[in-house]
Write a protein that holds these residues in place. Sequence first.
Motif, PDB file in Angstrom:
ATOM      1  N   PRO A  15      -4.135  -1.212  -7.443  1.00 28.83           N
ATOM      2  CA  PRO A  15      -2.722  -1.428  -7.778  1.00 28.83           C
ATOM      3  C   PRO A  15      -2.178  -2.798  -7.389  1.00 28.83           C
ATOM      4  O   PRO A  15      -1.098  -3.171  -7.824  1.00 28.83           O
ATOM      5  CB  PRO A  15      -2.005  -0.317  -7.009  1.00 28.83           C
ATOM      6  N   ALA A  16      -2.886  -3.541  -6.545  1.00 28.41           N
ATOM      7  CA  ALA A  16      -2.460  -4.872  -6.155  1.00 28.41           C
ATOM      8  C   ALA A  16      -3.697  -5.686  -5.788  1.00 28.41           C
ATOM      9  O   ALA A  16      -4.789  -5.140  -5.614  1.00 28.41           O
ATOM     10  CB  ALA A  16      -1.485  -4.827  -4.973  1.00 28.41           C
ATOM     11  N   LEU A  76       0.825  -1.207   0.000  1.00 28.38           N
ATOM     12  CA  LEU A  76       0.000   0.000   0.000  1.00 28.38           C
ATOM     13  C   LEU A  76       0.858   1.256   0.000  1.00 28.38           C
ATOM     14  O   LEU A  76       0.569   2.221  -0.709  1.00 28.38           O
ATOM     15  CB  LEU A  76      -0.929   0.010   1.214  1.00 28.38           C
ATOM     16  N   PHE A  77       1.918   1.237   0.793  1.00 28.94           N
ATOM     17  CA  PHE A  77       2.753   2.437   0.939  1.00 28.94           C
ATOM     18  C   PHE A  77       3.320   2.902  -0.395  1.00 28.94           C
ATOM     19  O   PHE A  77       3.264   4.097  -0.715  1.00 28.94           O
ATOM     20  CB  PHE A  77       3.897   2.159   1.922  1.00 28.94           C
ATOM     21  N   ASP A  78       3.858   1.989  -1.183  1.00 25.96           N
ATOM     22  CA  ASP A  78       4.534   2.392  -2.424  1.00 25.96           C
ATOM     23  C   ASP A  78       3.603   3.073  -3.414  1.00 25.96           C
ATOM     24  O   ASP A  78       3.898   4.190  -3.873  1.00 25.96           O
ATOM     25  CB  ASP A  78       5.220   1.183  -3.072  1.00 25.96           C
ATOM     26  N   PRO A  79       2.461   2.469  -3.783  1.00 26.54           N
ATOM     27  CA  PRO A  79       1.616   3.159  -4.764  1.00 26.54           C
ATOM     28  C   PRO A  79       0.956   4.423  -4.218  1.00 26.54           C
ATOM     29  O   PRO A  79       0.743   5.378  -4.972  1.00 26.54           O
ATOM     30  CB  PRO A  79       0.566   2.111  -5.135  1.00 26.54           C
ATOM     31  N   LEU A  80       0.664   4.451  -2.921  1.00 30.40           N
ATOM     32  CA  LEU A  80       0.029   5.647  -2.369  1.00 30.40           C
ATOM     33  C   LEU A  80       1.034   6.786  -2.234  1.00 30.40           C
ATOM     34  O   LEU A  80       0.747   7.927  -2.625  1.00 30.40           O
ATOM     35  CB  LEU A  80      -0.595   5.332  -1.010  1.00 30.40           C
ATOM     36  N   SER A  81       2.217   6.516  -1.710  1.00 24.68           N
ATOM     37  CA  SER A  81       3.201   7.578  -1.529  1.00 24.68           C
ATOM     38  C   SER A  81       3.602   8.189  -2.867  1.00 24.68           C
ATOM     39  O   SER A  81       3.911   9.384  -2.948  1.00 24.68           O
ATOM     40  CB  SER A  81       4.428   7.057  -0.779  1.00 24.68           C
ATOM     41  N   ALA A  82       3.577   7.391  -3.935  1.00 19.75           N
ATOM     42  CA  ALA A  82       3.927   7.906  -5.258  1.00 19.75           C
ATOM     43  C   ALA A  82       2.913   8.922  -5.765  1.00 19.75           C
ATOM     44  O   ALA A  82       3.210   9.695  -6.688  1.00 19.75           O
ATOM     45  CB  ALA A  82       4.038   6.751  -6.252  1.00 19.75           C
ATOM     46  N   ARG A  83       1.732   8.935  -5.183  1.00 21.27           N
ATOM     47  CA  ARG A  83       0.667   9.841  -5.620  1.00 21.27           C
ATOM     48  C   ARG A  83       0.525  11.073  -4.727  1.00 21.27           C
ATOM     49  O   ARG A  83      -0.352  11.910  -4.974  1.00 21.27           O
ATOM     50  CB  ARG A  83      -0.666   9.071  -5.663  1.00 21.27           C
ATOM     51  N   LEU A  84       1.346  11.197  -3.708  1.00 21.67           N
ATOM     52  CA  LEU A  84       1.205  12.286  -2.746  1.00 21.67           C
ATOM     53  C   LEU A  84       2.164  13.436  -3.028  1.00 21.67           C
ATOM     54  O   LEU A  84       3.316  13.214  -3.411  1.00 21.67           O
ATOM     55  CB  LEU A  84       1.470  11.763  -1.324  1.00 21.67           C
ATOM     56  N   ALA A  85       1.677  14.652  -2.794  1.00 17.43           N
ATOM     57  CA  ALA A  85       2.548  15.822  -2.863  1.00 17.43           C
ATOM     58  C   ALA A  85       3.471  15.828  -1.645  1.00 17.43           C
ATOM     59  O   ALA A  85       3.125  15.286  -0.584  1.00 17.43           O
ATOM     60  CB  ALA A  85       1.702  17.092  -2.908  1.00 17.43           C
ATOM     61  N   PRO A  86       4.640  16.435  -1.749  1.00 12.07           N
ATOM     62  CA  PRO A  86       5.581  16.449  -0.614  1.00 12.07           C
ATOM     63  C   PRO A  86       4.964  17.085   0.632  1.00 12.07           C
ATOM     64  O   PRO A  86       4.303  18.120   0.559  1.00 12.07           O
ATOM     65  CB  PRO A  86       6.748  17.289  -1.140  1.00 12.07           C
ATOM     66  N   MET A 143      -6.120  -1.740   2.473  1.00 16.08           N
ATOM     67  CA  MET A 143      -5.550  -3.056   2.206  1.00 16.08           C
ATOM     68  C   MET A 143      -6.442  -4.102   2.846  1.00 16.08           C
ATOM     69  O   MET A 143      -6.677  -4.083   4.055  1.00 16.08           O
ATOM     70  CB  MET A 143      -4.128  -3.166   2.756  1.00 16.08           C
ATOM     71  N   THR A 144      -6.976  -4.993   2.041  1.00 15.93           N
ATOM     72  CA  THR A 144      -7.792  -6.104   2.512  1.00 15.93           C
ATOM     73  C   THR A 144      -7.860  -7.116   1.383  1.00 15.93           C
ATOM     74  O   THR A 144      -7.855  -6.742   0.205  1.00 15.93           O
ATOM     75  CB  THR A 144      -9.206  -5.647   2.916  1.00 15.93           C
ATOM     76  N   LYS A 145      -7.899  -8.375   1.701  1.00 20.36           N
ATOM     77  CA  LYS A 145      -7.996  -9.386   0.656  1.00 20.36           C
ATOM     78  C   LYS A 145      -9.425  -9.419   0.125  1.00 20.36           C
ATOM     79  O   LYS A 145     -10.381  -9.180   0.854  1.00 20.36           O
ATOM     80  CB  LYS A 145      -7.560 -10.745   1.196  1.00 20.36           C
ATOM     81  N   ARG A 146      -9.564  -9.722  -1.171  1.00 17.27           N
ATOM     82  CA  ARG A 146     -10.849  -9.550  -1.834  1.00 17.27           C
ATOM     83  C   ARG A 146     -11.517 -10.887  -2.174  1.00 17.27           C
ATOM     84  O   ARG A 146     -10.853 -11.862  -2.535  1.00 17.27           O
ATOM     85  CB  ARG A 146     -10.684  -8.704  -3.097  1.00 17.27           C
ATOM     86  N   VAL A 147     -12.827 -10.878  -2.086  1.00 15.85           N
ATOM     87  CA  VAL A 147     -13.642 -12.014  -2.495  1.00 15.85           C
ATOM     88  C   VAL A 147     -13.542 -12.160  -4.011  1.00 15.85           C
ATOM     89  O   VAL A 147     -13.643 -11.162  -4.740  1.00 15.85           O
ATOM     90  CB  VAL A 147     -15.114 -11.809  -2.085  1.00 15.85           C
ATOM     91  N   THR A 148     -13.377 -13.399  -4.479  1.00 20.39           N
ATOM     92  CA  THR A 148     -13.332 -13.634  -5.918  1.00 20.39           C
ATOM     93  C   THR A 148     -14.503 -14.497  -6.389  1.00 20.39           C
ATOM     94  O   THR A 148     -15.207 -14.139  -7.329  1.00 20.39           O
ATOM     95  CB  THR A 148     -12.010 -14.287  -6.328  1.00 20.39           C
ATOM     96  N   SER A 149     -14.720 -15.641  -5.740  1.00 22.75           N
ATOM     97  CA  SER A 149     -15.788 -16.543  -6.166  1.00 22.75           C
ATOM     98  C   SER A 149     -16.293 -17.332  -4.970  1.00 22.75           C
ATOM     99  O   SER A 149     -15.577 -17.477  -3.963  1.00 22.75           O
ATOM    100  CB  SER A 149     -15.275 -17.515  -7.227  1.00 22.75           C
ATOM    101  N   PRO A 150     -17.509 -17.872  -5.040  1.00 21.97           N
ATOM    102  CA  PRO A 150     -18.007 -18.715  -3.942  1.00 21.97           C
ATOM    103  C   PRO A 150     -17.110 -19.925  -3.688  1.00 21.97           C
ATOM    104  O   PRO A 150     -16.921 -20.330  -2.542  1.00 21.97           O
ATOM    105  CB  PRO A 150     -19.395 -19.142  -4.429  1.00 21.97           C
ATOM    106  N   GLU A 151     -16.562 -20.506  -4.759  1.00 21.60           N
ATOM    107  CA  GLU A 151     -15.715 -21.678  -4.603  1.00 21.60           C
ATOM    108  C   GLU A 151     -14.437 -21.330  -3.839  1.00 21.60           C
ATOM    109  O   GLU A 151     -14.022 -22.068  -2.934  1.00 21.60           O
ATOM    110  CB  GLU A 151     -15.369 -22.258  -5.979  1.00 21.60           C
ATOM    111  N   ALA A 152     -13.803 -20.226  -4.208  1.00 22.60           N
ATOM    112  CA  ALA A 152     -12.592 -19.807  -3.506  1.00 22.60           C
ATOM    113  C   ALA A 152     -12.899 -19.404  -2.064  1.00 22.60           C
ATOM    114  O   ALA A 152     -12.107 -19.661  -1.149  1.00 22.60           O
ATOM    115  CB  ALA A 152     -11.930 -18.651  -4.256  1.00 22.60           C
TER     116      ALA A 152
END
Length: 212
Positions: free
Chosen positions: A202-203, A69-79, A158-167
């Motif tokens: 991003p991930a 999370l840190f890498d893609p978010l920090s890349a989008r922030l102003a100093p 950051m949280t893992k995501r639901v994909t399918s009922p089987e998974a």
Amino acid sequence: MMLICPLCASLGTAPFHRDVRRDYQRCGRCALVFVPPAQRLGPAAERAVYDQHENSPDDPGYRRFLSRLFDPLSARLAPGVRGLDFGAGPGPTLSVMFEEAGHPTAIYDPFYAPDASVLERRYAFITATEVVEHLFAPGEQLARLVDRLEPGGWLGLMTKRVTSPEAFAGWHYILDPTHVCFFSEATFAWFARRHDLRVQFPADDVVLLQRG
């Protein structure tokens, strides 16, 4: 029994999965999968699980995990912009990483850093890592975080995501008794439309939402 979705308040929910531990409902409107309120842990039992966490800013492995999370978010922030880490837990680390990068970062956690005054300020970014799956009232709580963002500000989750009922049936993520809400890309897309946010993935377990 009719259950109300804790994210969008729809009554259009239906059984999604059942195991020996708990039941899981899925919302037909926002696609959130959630555990019925009667099957959630009480505050003391919930706190006991969190007290077992041994996260620390001195742990390189934990820093690598948070860098998703840190890498893609920090890349989008102003100093120098200010942020908030919501649900920082017993070993705040992401806030330390942002501080090291020049971003003053407040922390809030209902158990370990319960100073609610930080929730009254506005921020250029707000993070919540491995938090939203624990929320009993995600609709209300996430809407409040969006309201605390400055125009153009970012909500990084950051949280893992639901994909399918089987998974889902064999998913390790549902074994944690403190995990009560499970989001999918469709859920985040609904939330973004509802709150006029731009959404990026991003991930596999990271979502960035930008306020217009």
